[in-house]
Design a protein around this motif. Structure first.
Motif, PDB file in Angstrom:
ATOM      1  N   ALA A 165       0.758  -1.150   0.078  1.00  0.00           N
ATOM      2  CA  ALA A 165       0.065  -0.011  -0.150  1.00  0.00           C
ATOM      3  C   ALA A 165       0.859   1.284  -0.143  1.00  0.00           C
ATOM      4  O   ALA A 165       1.755   1.177   0.586  1.00  0.00           O
ATOM      5  CB  ALA A 165      -0.994  -0.163   1.166  1.00  0.00           C
ATOM      6  N   GLY A 166       0.404   2.290  -0.719  1.00  0.00           N
ATOM      7  CA  GLY A 166       0.995   3.384  -0.708  1.00  0.00           C
ATOM      8  C   GLY A 166       0.736   4.409  -1.771  1.00  0.00           C
ATOM      9  O   GLY A 166      -0.249   3.928  -2.771  1.00  0.00           O
ATOM     10  N   VAL A 213       6.729   3.400  -4.068  1.00  0.00           N
ATOM     11  CA  VAL A 213       5.203   4.272  -3.493  1.00  0.00           C
ATOM     12  C   VAL A 213       5.781   5.139  -2.540  1.00  0.00           C
ATOM     13  O   VAL A 213       6.613   4.813  -1.777  1.00  0.00           O
ATOM     14  CB  VAL A 213       3.920   3.256  -3.199  1.00  0.00           C
ATOM     15  CG1 VAL A 213       3.241   2.470  -4.187  1.00  0.00           C
ATOM     16  CG2 VAL A 213       4.608   2.368  -2.107  1.00  0.00           C
ATOM     17  N   ILE A 214       5.009   6.158  -1.980  1.00  0.00           N
ATOM     18  CA  ILE A 214       5.221   7.036  -0.840  1.00  0.00           C
ATOM     19  C   ILE A 214       4.083   6.767   0.209  1.00  0.00           C
ATOM     20  O   ILE A 214       2.962   6.459  -0.123  1.00  0.00           O
ATOM     21  CB  ILE A 214       5.018   8.408  -1.135  1.00  0.00           C
ATOM     22  CG1 ILE A 214       5.837   8.768  -2.603  1.00  0.00           C
ATOM     23  CG2 ILE A 214       5.490   9.179  -0.030  1.00  0.00           C
ATOM     24  CD1 ILE A 214       7.406   8.649  -2.391  1.00  0.00           C
ATOM     25  N   VAL A 215       4.748   6.395   1.272  1.00  0.00           N
ATOM     26  CA  VAL A 215       3.750   5.900   2.409  1.00  0.00           C
ATOM     27  C   VAL A 215       3.849   7.052   3.478  1.00  0.00           C
ATOM     28  O   VAL A 215       5.019   7.215   4.284  1.00  0.00           O
ATOM     29  CB  VAL A 215       4.183   4.479   3.082  1.00  0.00           C
ATOM     30  CG1 VAL A 215       3.246   4.168   4.175  1.00  0.00           C
ATOM     31  CG2 VAL A 215       4.535   3.372   1.931  1.00  0.00           C
ATOM     32  N   PRO A 216       2.731   7.993   3.667  1.00  0.00           N
ATOM     33  CA  PRO A 216       2.646   8.842   4.731  1.00  0.00           C
ATOM     34  C   PRO A 216       2.136   8.104   6.036  1.00  0.00           C
ATOM     35  O   PRO A 216       1.301   7.420   5.856  1.00  0.00           O
ATOM     36  CB  PRO A 216       1.654   9.980   4.242  1.00  0.00           C
ATOM     37  CG  PRO A 216       0.749   9.217   3.115  1.00  0.00           C
ATOM     38  CD  PRO A 216       1.538   7.980   2.612  1.00  0.00           C
ATOM     39  N   THR A 217       2.754   8.495   7.163  1.00  0.00           N
ATOM     40  CA  THR A 217       2.329   7.930   8.441  1.00  0.00           C
ATOM     41  C   THR A 217       2.227   9.215   9.279  1.00  0.00           C
ATOM     42  O   THR A 217       3.409  10.039   9.435  1.00  0.00           O
ATOM     43  CB  THR A 217       3.440   6.888   8.985  1.00  0.00           C
ATOM     44  OG1 THR A 217       3.455   5.687   8.213  1.00  0.00           O
ATOM     45  CG2 THR A 217       2.880   6.417  10.387  1.00  0.00           C
ATOM     46  N   PHE A 220       2.167  12.045  16.021  1.00  0.00           N
ATOM     47  CA  PHE A 220       2.262  13.231  16.677  1.00  0.00           C
ATOM     48  C   PHE A 220       1.657  14.458  15.763  1.00  0.00           C
ATOM     49  O   PHE A 220       0.567  14.469  15.343  1.00  0.00           O
ATOM     50  CB  PHE A 220       3.338  13.512  17.484  1.00  0.00           C
ATOM     51  CG  PHE A 220       3.667  12.384  18.560  1.00  0.00           C
ATOM     52  CD1 PHE A 220       3.001  12.235  19.781  1.00  0.00           C
ATOM     53  CD2 PHE A 220       4.755  11.391  18.522  1.00  0.00           C
ATOM     54  CE1 PHE A 220       3.406  11.359  20.815  1.00  0.00           C
ATOM     55  CE2 PHE A 220       4.926  10.580  19.189  1.00  0.00           C
ATOM     56  CZ  PHE A 220       4.291  10.433  20.576  1.00  0.00           C
ATOM     57  N   ASP A 221       2.442  15.415  15.959  1.00  0.00           N
ATOM     58  CA  ASP A 221       2.345  16.645  15.141  1.00  0.00           C
ATOM     59  C   ASP A 221       2.562  16.740  13.690  1.00  0.00           C
ATOM     60  O   ASP A 221       2.777  17.706  13.022  1.00  0.00           O
ATOM     61  CB  ASP A 221       2.448  17.783  15.829  1.00  0.00           C
ATOM     62  CG  ASP A 221       4.169  17.655  16.042  1.00  0.00           C
ATOM     63  OD1 ASP A 221       4.727  16.959  15.774  1.00  0.00           O
ATOM     64  OD2 ASP A 221       4.465  19.087  16.678  1.00  0.00           O
ATOM     65  N   GLN A 222       3.006  15.699  13.171  1.00  0.00           N
ATOM     66  CA  GLN A 222       3.681  15.571  12.071  1.00  0.00           C
ATOM     67  C   GLN A 222       3.339  14.563  10.767  1.00  0.00           C
ATOM     68  O   GLN A 222       2.954  13.380  11.467  1.00  0.00           O
ATOM     69  CB  GLN A 222       5.292  15.885  11.854  1.00  0.00           C
ATOM     70  CG  GLN A 222       5.892  14.633  12.385  1.00  0.00           C
ATOM     71  CD  GLN A 222       7.445  14.653  12.240  1.00  0.00           C
ATOM     72  OE1 GLN A 222       8.070  15.196  11.429  1.00  0.00           O
ATOM     73  NE2 GLN A 222       8.150  13.979  13.371  1.00  0.00           N
ATOM     74  N   VAL A 223       3.753  14.701   9.741  1.00  0.00           N
ATOM     75  CA  VAL A 223       3.472  13.282   8.744  1.00  0.00           C
ATOM     76  C   VAL A 223       4.982  12.883   8.252  1.00  0.00           C
ATOM     77  O   VAL A 223       5.697  13.688   7.683  1.00  0.00           O
ATOM     78  CB  VAL A 223       2.515  13.767   7.519  1.00  0.00           C
ATOM     79  CG1 VAL A 223       2.591  12.493   6.735  1.00  0.00           C
ATOM     80  CG2 VAL A 223       1.318  14.152   8.038  1.00  0.00           C
ATOM     81  N   VAL A 224       5.127  11.592   8.654  1.00  0.00           N
ATOM     82  CA  VAL A 224       6.591  10.986   8.241  1.00  0.00           C
ATOM     83  C   VAL A 224       6.186  10.255   7.104  1.00  0.00           C
ATOM     84  O   VAL A 224       5.320   9.392   6.833  1.00  0.00           O
ATOM     85  CB  VAL A 224       6.920  10.076   9.505  1.00  0.00           C
ATOM     86  CG1 VAL A 224       8.392   9.449   9.064  1.00  0.00           C
ATOM     87  CG2 VAL A 224       7.164  11.010  10.634  1.00  0.00           C
ATOM     88  N   TYR A 225       7.166  10.465   5.814  1.00  0.00           N
ATOM     89  CA  TYR A 225       7.113   9.928   4.512  1.00  0.00           C
ATOM     90  C   TYR A 225       8.057   8.766   4.587  1.00  0.00           C
ATOM     91  O   TYR A 225       9.260   9.013   4.782  1.00  0.00           O
ATOM     92  CB  TYR A 225       7.218  10.825   3.339  1.00  0.00           C
ATOM     93  CG  TYR A 225       6.016  11.767   3.460  1.00  0.00           C
ATOM     94  CD1 TYR A 225       4.967  11.795   2.787  1.00  0.00           C
ATOM     95  CD2 TYR A 225       6.082  13.084   4.260  1.00  0.00           C
ATOM     96  CE1 TYR A 225       3.901  12.536   2.707  1.00  0.00           C
ATOM     97  CE2 TYR A 225       4.928  13.905   4.087  1.00  0.00           C
ATOM     98  CZ  TYR A 225       3.999  13.865   3.395  1.00  0.00           C
ATOM     99  OH  TYR A 225       2.847  14.704   3.415  1.00  0.00           O
ATOM    100  N   LYS A 226       7.717   7.781   3.890  1.00  0.00           N
ATOM    101  CA  LYS A 226       8.443   6.431   3.637  1.00  0.00           C
ATOM    102  C   LYS A 226       8.689   6.256   2.352  1.00  0.00           C
ATOM    103  O   LYS A 226       7.774   6.647   1.577  1.00  0.00           O
ATOM    104  CB  LYS A 226       8.476   5.445   4.443  1.00  0.00           C
ATOM    105  CG  LYS A 226       8.693   5.582   5.976  1.00  0.00           C
ATOM    106  CD  LYS A 226      10.116   6.131   6.321  1.00  0.00           C
ATOM    107  CE  LYS A 226      10.259   6.240   7.861  1.00  0.00           C
ATOM    108  NZ  LYS A 226      11.611   6.564   8.090  1.00  0.00           N
TER     109      LYS A 226
END
Length: 352
Positions: A165-166, A213-217, A220-226
């Protein structure tokens, strides 16, 4: 950027050897399945699948005659149970095969199966492909050396893969990257550096923007992209070292440009060292399994001699490690690359 890189138009599909089948059986990847890739090719008709913007997705939705469809649906539900659950049949009555799509684009020509839970309408996808040794080696190396576990099964000449998924990289770059904040762009740039390094280390090629694919997670107060690879057909096949470095593809130009804008040279080197260290630690953790896989790779022919000669000399010029010159096939080139990373990590660690 020096123009687009040239990829072999048709990489041959390499047969899964008995030795590789034995490896897969040992690690519970090789099982008996009730349906094969060839069975799904018996479709009677199809229609084009369009996305929400009415653009051709390059997938077609296939249909089977009534007798075949009932048998195929039952078999695909069993495959789902083997892949996702314990292989039991108690879950089958709650499943429905909503769609079977076929893609003629690319080397693997996969079928994409959509399975829905009728009790709550949750659904998931998996893929049925013709087994290719190159891709299986790519999947196993990704499973062991990347931050992500991969779920797949092999039965004779059929490969079953769980959906990753991503957001497709090309779609993210076009529609979402311009809307990202400055700090988010810096974080994505860091991830691209690490992704680029990881692909080069384990010789995974052709990472154009539509092959990851880019996976946003939300954290807390931010979105981390993998960034995650989703296509493993070009595992250690091509002879040009640049093909194993995503930064050299024109489709990734926006990402490279963002790295230049957001990351200083000192930090680029830091992130590369971090990724090499992480891969080295995984090599140590998976020592026996990696060695068993590389033993299979060294027994297989996974490319043509011309490409092997070109790649091992290019890597030798890059690393000055004579082991690359001694490599006789792509499996040995991959082993030399992983040994080089692990040896340098252990040497540096010993000096501290």
């Amino acid at each position: 950027m020096e123009g687009d890189l040239k990829i072999s138009k048709r990489k041959p599909s390499y047969k899964v050897s008995e030795k590789l089948h034995n490896y897969l059986s040992h690690y519970r990847r090789n099982i008996n399945l009730p349906i094969s890739y060839e069975d799904l090719l018996r479709f009677q008709g199809s229609i084009v699948v369009y996305d929400k913007n009415d653009e051709d997705t390059l997938w077609i939705r296939v249909y089977y005659n009534e007798f075949d469809r009932e048998e195929i649906d039952t078999s695909l539900k069993q495959v789902y149970s083997q892949l996702i659950s314990d292989g039991g049949e108690s879950v089958l009555k709650y499943l429905n095969v909503d769609a079977i799509d076929y893609c003629t684009f690319g080397n693997s020509k996969p079928f994409r199966v959509k399975v829905r839970n009728v009790l709550n309408d949750n659904f998931t996808y998996f893929y049925v492909k013709k087994a290719d040794a190159s891709r299986i080696y790519g999947l196993e190396l990704e499973h062991m050396l990347s931050p992500y576990n991969l779920n797949f099964l092999v039965c004779k000449d059929t490969l079953i893969e769980e959906h990753i998924a991503g957001i497709p990289g090309d779609e993210f770059i076009k529609n979402m990257l311009p809307k990202c904040s400055s700090s988010e762009k810096a974080q994505i740039a860091k991830e691209f550096i690490k992704f680029n390094e990881r692909c080069m280390i384990r010789l995974l090629g052709d990472m154009r923007s539509y092959n990851y694919v880019i996976v946003p997670t939300h954290d807390f107060d931010q979105v981390v992209y993998k960034i995650r690879a989703i296509d493993f057909d070009q595992q250690s096949y091509e002879g040009n070292l640049k093909i194993y470095r995503p930064q050299f593809f024109k489709e990734n130009y926006k990402m490279v440009e963002m790295v230049r804008e957001k990351i200083q040279n000192e930090s680029v080197n830091q992130y590369k060292i971090e990724e090499r260290s992480i891969v080295a630690k995984r090599l140590i953790s998976f020592k026996a399994r990696v060695e068993a896989l590389l033993d299979c790779m060294q027994s297989d022919e996974l490319s043509i001699p011309k490409y092997t000669e070109q790649l091992k000399l290019e890597i030798f010029n890059y690393t000055h490690d004579v082991n690359f010159k001694k490599s006789r096939n792509m499996g040995e080139v991959v082993k030399s690359a992983l040994d080089f990373v692990k040896r340098n990590y252990e040497n540096v660690s010993a000096l501290r």
